[in-house]
Design a protein around this motif. Structure first.
Motif, PDB file in Angstrom:
ATOM      1  N   ASP A 102     -11.422  15.475 111.361  1.00 34.08           N
ATOM      2  CA  ASP A 102     -10.089  14.930 111.620  1.00 34.08           C
ATOM      3  C   ASP A 102     -10.161  13.874 112.720  1.00 34.08           C
ATOM      4  OD1 ASP A 102      -7.376  14.521 111.656  1.00 34.08           O
ATOM      5  OD2 ASP A 102      -6.897  16.376 112.712  1.00 34.08           O
ATOM      6  N   THR A 103     -10.962  12.829 112.486  1.00 33.65           N
ATOM      7  CA  THR A 103     -11.148  11.772 113.476  1.00 33.65           C
ATOM      8  C   THR A 103     -11.299  10.426 112.783  1.00 33.65           C
ATOM      9  OG1 THR A 103     -13.561  12.033 113.459  1.00 33.65           O
ATOM     10  CG2 THR A 103     -12.352  13.287 115.115  1.00 33.65           C
ATOM     11  N   TYR A 153     -21.515  -1.409  99.813  1.00 38.55           N
ATOM     12  CA  TYR A 153     -20.743  -1.449 101.050  1.00 38.55           C
ATOM     13  C   TYR A 153     -19.282  -1.556 100.650  1.00 38.55           C
ATOM     14  CZ  TYR A 153     -24.797  -2.172 104.051  1.00 38.55           C
ATOM     15  OH  TYR A 153     -25.965  -2.017 104.750  1.00 38.55           O
ATOM     16  N   ILE A 154     -18.459  -0.702 101.226  1.00 41.29           N
ATOM     17  CA  ILE A 154     -17.031  -0.729 100.972  1.00 41.29           C
ATOM     18  C   ILE A 154     -16.337  -0.953 102.307  1.00 41.29           C
ATOM     19  CG2 ILE A 154     -15.022   0.507 100.075  1.00 41.29           C
ATOM     20  CD1 ILE A 154     -18.454   1.752  99.126  1.00 41.29           C
ATOM     21  N   PHE A 155     -15.721  -2.123 102.455  1.00 39.55           N
ATOM     22  CA  PHE A 155     -15.011  -2.468 103.681  1.00 39.55           C
ATOM     23  C   PHE A 155     -13.552  -2.057 103.520  1.00 39.55           C
ATOM     24  CE2 PHE A 155     -18.575  -5.393 103.266  1.00 39.55           C
ATOM     25  CZ  PHE A 155     -19.214  -5.163 104.470  1.00 39.55           C
ATOM     26  N   CYS A 156     -13.058  -1.329 104.516  1.00 39.10           N
ATOM     27  CA  CYS A 156     -11.722  -0.757 104.406  1.00 39.10           C
ATOM     28  C   CYS A 156     -11.043  -0.741 105.772  1.00 39.10           C
ATOM     29  CB  CYS A 156     -11.808   0.648 103.814  1.00 39.10           C
ATOM     30  SG  CYS A 156     -12.869   1.781 104.749  1.00 39.10           S
ATOM     31  N   ASN A 157      -9.891  -0.091 105.855  1.00 39.73           N
ATOM     32  CA  ASN A 157      -9.185   0.041 107.129  1.00 39.73           C
ATOM     33  C   ASN A 157      -9.309   1.478 107.639  1.00 39.73           C
ATOM     34  OD1 ASN A 157      -7.312   1.559 105.659  1.00 39.73           O
ATOM     35  ND2 ASN A 157      -5.858  -0.120 105.489  1.00 39.73           N
ATOM     36  N   ASP A 158      -8.758   1.726 108.818  1.00 44.02           N
ATOM     37  CA  ASP A 158      -8.834   3.061 109.424  1.00 44.02           C
ATOM     38  C   ASP A 158      -8.241   4.138 108.526  1.00 44.02           C
ATOM     39  OD1 ASP A 158     -10.169   2.533 111.783  1.00 44.02           O
ATOM     40  OD2 ASP A 158      -8.347   2.383 113.001  1.00 44.02           O
ATOM     41  N   GLU A 159      -7.093   3.855 107.951  1.00 43.56           N
ATOM     42  CA  GLU A 159      -6.399   4.853 107.127  1.00 43.56           C
ATOM     43  C   GLU A 159      -7.267   5.281 105.936  1.00 43.56           C
ATOM     44  OE1 GLU A 159      -2.375   5.135 104.362  1.00 43.56           O
ATOM     45  OE2 GLU A 159      -2.466   3.637 105.973  1.00 43.56           O
ATOM     46  N   TYR A 160      -7.863   4.330 105.277  1.00 42.62           N
ATOM     47  CA  TYR A 160      -8.716   4.584 104.114  1.00 42.62           C
ATOM     48  C   TYR A 160      -9.909   5.458 104.499  1.00 42.62           C
ATOM     49  CZ  TYR A 160     -11.153   3.281  99.742  1.00 42.62           C
ATOM     50  OH  TYR A 160     -11.782   3.296  98.524  1.00 42.62           O
ATOM     51  N   LEU A 161     -10.595   5.084 105.587  1.00 43.44           N
ATOM     52  CA  LEU A 161     -11.788   5.819 105.994  1.00 43.44           C
ATOM     53  C   LEU A 161     -11.439   7.177 106.601  1.00 43.44           C
ATOM     54  CD1 LEU A 161     -14.799   5.592 105.796  1.00 43.44           C
ATOM     55  CD2 LEU A 161     -14.836   4.534 108.042  1.00 43.44           C
ATOM     56  N   VAL A 217     -11.605  13.151 106.336  1.00 40.20           N
ATOM     57  CA  VAL A 217     -10.920  14.446 106.243  1.00 40.20           C
ATOM     58  C   VAL A 217     -11.258  15.129 104.916  1.00 40.20           C
ATOM     59  CG1 VAL A 217      -8.656  15.559 106.036  1.00 40.20           C
ATOM     60  CG2 VAL A 217      -9.033  13.839 107.807  1.00 40.20           C
ATOM     61  N   ASP A 218     -11.110  14.398 103.814  1.00 40.89           N
ATOM     62  CA  ASP A 218     -11.268  14.992 102.483  1.00 40.89           C
ATOM     63  C   ASP A 218     -12.700  15.430 102.167  1.00 40.89           C
ATOM     64  OD1 ASP A 218      -8.577  14.502 102.125  1.00 40.89           O
ATOM     65  OD2 ASP A 218      -8.849  12.850 100.704  1.00 40.89           O
ATOM     66  N   PHE A 219     -13.683  14.650 102.593  1.00 42.11           N
ATOM     67  CA  PHE A 219     -15.064  14.940 102.204  1.00 42.11           C
ATOM     68  C   PHE A 219     -15.904  15.585 103.298  1.00 42.11           C
ATOM     69  CE2 PHE A 219     -13.691  11.739  99.190  1.00 42.11           C
ATOM     70  CZ  PHE A 219     -14.146  12.252  97.990  1.00 42.11           C
ATOM     71  N   LEU A 220     -15.567  15.320 104.557  1.00 45.90           N
ATOM     72  CA  LEU A 220     -16.390  15.823 105.653  1.00 45.90           C
ATOM     73  C   LEU A 220     -15.652  16.799 106.561  1.00 45.90           C
ATOM     74  CD1 LEU A 220     -18.121  12.439 106.588  1.00 45.90           C
ATOM     75  CD2 LEU A 220     -18.970  14.241 105.074  1.00 45.90           C
TER      76      LEU A 220
END
Length: 135
Positions: A57-58, A38-46, A51-54
């Motif tokens: 643009d949301t 599990y990697i907990f992150c913020n909106d910007e990170y996710l 965008v990069d992998f899937l």
């Protein structure tokens, strides 16, 4: 083995209890626990991962990458704490409850549950509710 990683200041209150709950869920779904991160992150990170992998643009609350082999579950589950907080507010639910729902949602995907179609989403929600009641 379940591990928790942090790309934000957020930390789980009781990671050992959460890990046991997730492990029990996996067992009850007749699966074997492998390496689940599990990697907990913020909106910007996710958002960047989305965008990069899937090519989406949301903003999203969760992205899971499933590396499971047969019934042995492996994968990386990214969770935006920003989205979980906002969703908890929007749905008028406790943050910890919403976080648990999102966390178990990722594992249920690894167990084979889908949520794209309406009937799949209903089944997923029932499973989430069932396991939320067991934590």
């Amino acid at each position: 083995m379940i591990s928790f990683n942090y790309e934000t200041d957020f930390k789980l209150n009781n990671p050992h209890a959460v890990s046991q709950w997730i492990s029990k869920t996996i067992e009850e779904e007749n699966r074997t626990e492998g390496e689940i991160n599990y990697i907990f992150c913020n909106d910007e990170y996710l958002y960047k991962i989305n965008v990069d992998f899937l090519n989406h643009d949301t903003l999203t609350d969760i992205i899971s990458f499933d590396y499971s082999v047969g019934n042995e579950l492996h994968g990386d589950i990214y969770i935006s704490i920003d989205r979980v907080k906002e969703n908890a507010n929007d749905f008028a639910v406790d943050f910890q409850d919403e976080l648990a729902r999102v966390m178990i949602h990722g594992v249920l995907h690894y167990c084979g549950y889908k949520d794209k179609l309406e009937h799949e989403a209903k089944t997923m929600r029932r499973k989430e509710d069932f396991y939320l009641g067991r934590r």
